[in-house]
Write a protein that holds these residues in place. Structure first.
Motif, short mmCIF file in Angstrom:
data_model
loop_
_atom_site.label_atom_id
_atom_site.label_comp_id
_atom_site.label_asym_id
_atom_site.label_seq_id
_atom_site.Cartn_x
_atom_site.Cartn_y
_atom_site.Cartn_z
N SER A 1 0.82 -1.22 0.00
CA SER A 1 0.00 0.00 0.00
C SER A 1 0.85 1.26 0.00
N GLU B 1 -7.56 2.48 -5.51
CA GLU B 1 -7.31 3.48 -4.47
C GLU B 1 -8.03 3.14 -3.17
N SER B 2 -9.24 2.64 -3.25
CA SER B 2 -9.97 2.28 -2.03
C SER B 2 -9.27 1.13 -1.31
N GLU C 1 -6.00 2.55 0.34
CA GLU C 1 -6.24 3.29 1.59
C GLU C 1 -6.59 2.34 2.73
N GLU D 1 -4.23 1.60 6.14
CA GLU D 1 -4.72 1.71 7.51
C GLU D 1 -4.42 0.43 8.30
#
Length: 598
Positions: free
Chosen positions: A180, A233-234, A237, A241
């Motif tokens: 990521s 992109e989702s 992210e 996290e």
């Protein structure tokens, strides 16, 4: 896309037994298996199974040139789905020219994912397009729906990704988190250094990556060889996290920085070894990773040397691409606060910024102190290649400033070190500086002979392009039109292949001089207008050797056409698309050469 529940596969067992017993039913069984697996997140590995990876829904094509019309925007699959869902809530919603860019950006930020688009559409019942886009910064809380009839995991993007993440093995979860930190995707070459950080061998790492691809969490960019991978992109992210929750973000970013440093160093060596075009193509997809690595390294005092290393190693790449705004941004960031570092890496970064300042009209940094400091540090650390290159560019700068004695001394250093290192790229740079010296003294014949002797030295194709442009300019001054057109044609071909807009614009401008000189005043003025538009946009300076040609060509075109038609031709050229002016000038140069040969 959800994983097929195991019970649905298990229920096919009687049909499979029927196929074995009765023969003809086998075809029906295979159809049933294919139908069942077509909605699966992972392959089921049945005999006869065929994988069909579904890419995200498409966006309007940005490569078509100009602004797409509203009907073209609405026909793009991602936009069509989003607009359909919005209009099911707001039947009167209209896609206007003012709101279209925002809606396109929403689709881009959501990677064309159908579920994310449907969840975003729900928010248009209460919010404007701008407000929806703004709230995508918190997409996992923002994108949810209470619509009945959906599976629970399809009512919220966070829940869907939680569900998918839970299906992964420990190794897959960890690698997904570490991946990521790659901003713009990655190649296998860039990923493999992670193996040492993760405590596994490269083959095992590739195997884990394959599992993430099979589970549709890692995507493969279509049509690229070698393959390139990225996270939507989702997903990125979400995985980032998870990486933070595992307290591994710093180690992952250290590993990412290591990958970028190795890539930058390999790029420098490969360009010198003749693989420039390959690296130009590859690094086009690495700009986000490079920028992210430089920002991370400069945010920590312990890592600033790596930022300097990256900037310095990319000197030849950035010069060839002609995108000097990147150089200025990366180099300024890397060099800020580095004044106390007396290192070879700082010398190379100063060289990179100094070369950019030479070629950038509005650069805030004057080239002289940058190049002089690069020379001092390179000598201190016996980095002879950096010293020779910095002296060569400083000689060019001094010639342009009419300081010929100083230029002669620095040229001698470059020539001596080029022979010591047996380096043809440095020999070519020395020849270019010597050619400029001859031009400054008004000796075009000697300049042409010098530039001809070095135009094909070394594997740096951009430097060859640069030398040919100045050889062509010299030949125009000597009224050797055909030879000038031939050199410009070769130089333009290199600029187009490398995607160097600034280099192509220089060839367009020089062809404008040539066209006017042979009586093609309308075409000449048009190309002068096209080149001027690019020069003003990209802030290309006109060095002293261009100015007499520039003034003479404009004056001759204005006198031949009259002020009104001359201005009209300039305006027509300025309105041309950059690729169109480059391609048209390239065709004219090749036909000019062909006509002269016949």
């Amino acid at each position: 896309m959800s994983q097929l529940p195991f019970t649905e596969v298990r229920d096919l067992a009687p049909l499979m037994r029927m196929g074995i017993d009765q023969g003809d039913a086998t075809v029906e069984v295979r159809v049933a298996v294919l139908t069942a697996t077509s909605a699966s997140q992972v392959p089921l590995n049945f005999i006869g199974e065929q994988l069909m990876r579904l890419p995200p829904l498409g966006l309007p094509d940005p490569s078509a040139g100009g602004q797409p019309l509203l009907p073209e925007i609405e026909r793009a699959p991602a936009l069509a789905l989003l607009l359909t869902r919005i209009r099911s809530i707001q039947p009167n919603f209209a896609l206007s020219a003012a709101v279209a860019p925002t809606v396109v950006e929403i689709c881009r930020r959501l990677d064309g994912m159908p579920l994310a688009l449907e969840l975003a559409a729900v928010r248009f019942a209460l919010l404007s397009a701008d407000q929806v886009l703004q709230r995508l910064e918190h997409r996992f809380r923002f994108l949810g729906s209470g619509t009945s009839g959906r599976a629970q995991r399809h009512r919220n993007l966070q829940v869907l990704l939680d569900w998918s993440f839970a299906l992964l093995s420990h190794e897959e979860r960890r690698l997904l988190g570490w991946l990521s930190v790659f901003v713009q995707g990655w190649s296998i070459e860039a990923m493999l250094p992670l193996a040492g950080f993760l405590g596994c061998d490269p083959e095992a790492l590739i195997e884990v990556l394959g599992g993430l691809v099979d589970k549709s969490l890692v995507s493969i960019l279509p049509g690229m060889d070698p393959p390139r991978y990225h996270l939507l992109e989702s997903v990125r992210e979400y995985a980032l996290e998870q990486l933070r929750c595992a307290r591994e973000e710093q180690r992952a970013r250290d590993a990412h920085l290591d990958c970028v440093v190795k890539l930058a160093r390999a790029t420098h060596q490969d360009i010198l070894g003749g693989r420039m075009q390959e690296r130009l193509t590859q690094l086009l997809y690495e700009l986000g990773n490079i920028g992210s690595a430089v920002e991370y390294a400069t945010g920590s005092g312990r890592l600033r040397g790596f930022a300097l290393d990256i900037a310095g190693s990319l000197t030849l790449y950035i010069r060839a691409r002609g995108q000097l705004d990147w150089t200025l941004r990366w180099c300024r960031l890397a060099l800020t606060g580095s004044e106390g570092l007396d290192t070879a890496e700082r010398a190379r970064a100063l060289l990179c910024l100094g070369i950019s300042a030479v070629h950038m009209r509005s650069a805030h940094e004057p080239p002289e102190p940058l190049l002089l400091e690069a020379i001092r540090l390179a000598r201190r650390h016996e980095d002879f290649w950096t010293e020779a290159c910095a002296c060569g560019y400083y000689a060019l700068w001094e010639v342009n400033e009419q300081r010929l004695a100083g230029a002669t001394g620095n040229l001698a250093v470059t020539r001596r070190l080029a022979e010591q290192l047996n380096d043809d790229v440095l020999r070519g740079l020395a020849g270019l500086a010597e050619g400029w010296l001859h031009l400054a003294k008004g000796n075009g014949t000697a300049a042409a002979a010098t530039l001809r002797a070095v135009r094909d030295l070394g594997e740096d194709q951009h430097q060859r392009h640069f030398i040919r442009v100045y050889l062509a300019l010299t030949l125009i001054g000597l009224q050797e039109w055909t030879a000038a057109a031939r050199e410009l044609s070769e130089a333009m071909g290199v600029a187009i292949e490398q995607g160097n807009v600034r280099g192509a614009a220089g060839c367009v401008e020089a062809y404008g001089y040539l066209a006017v000189a042979v009586g093609l005043h309308r075409d000449g003025a048009r190309f002068l207008g096209a080149a001027r538009a690019v020069r003003e946009r990209t802030e290309i300076p006109l060095f002293n050797f261009w100015l007499p040609h520039h003034r003479a060509a404009h004056a001759a075109a204005r006198a031949a056409l009259g002020p009104g038609e001359y201005a009209s031709c300039l305006q027509t050229g300025a309105a041309m698309r950059e690729e169109d002016s480059a391609n048209e000038a390239y065709a004219a140069l090749r036909s000019f050469d062909a006509a002269a040969r016949s």
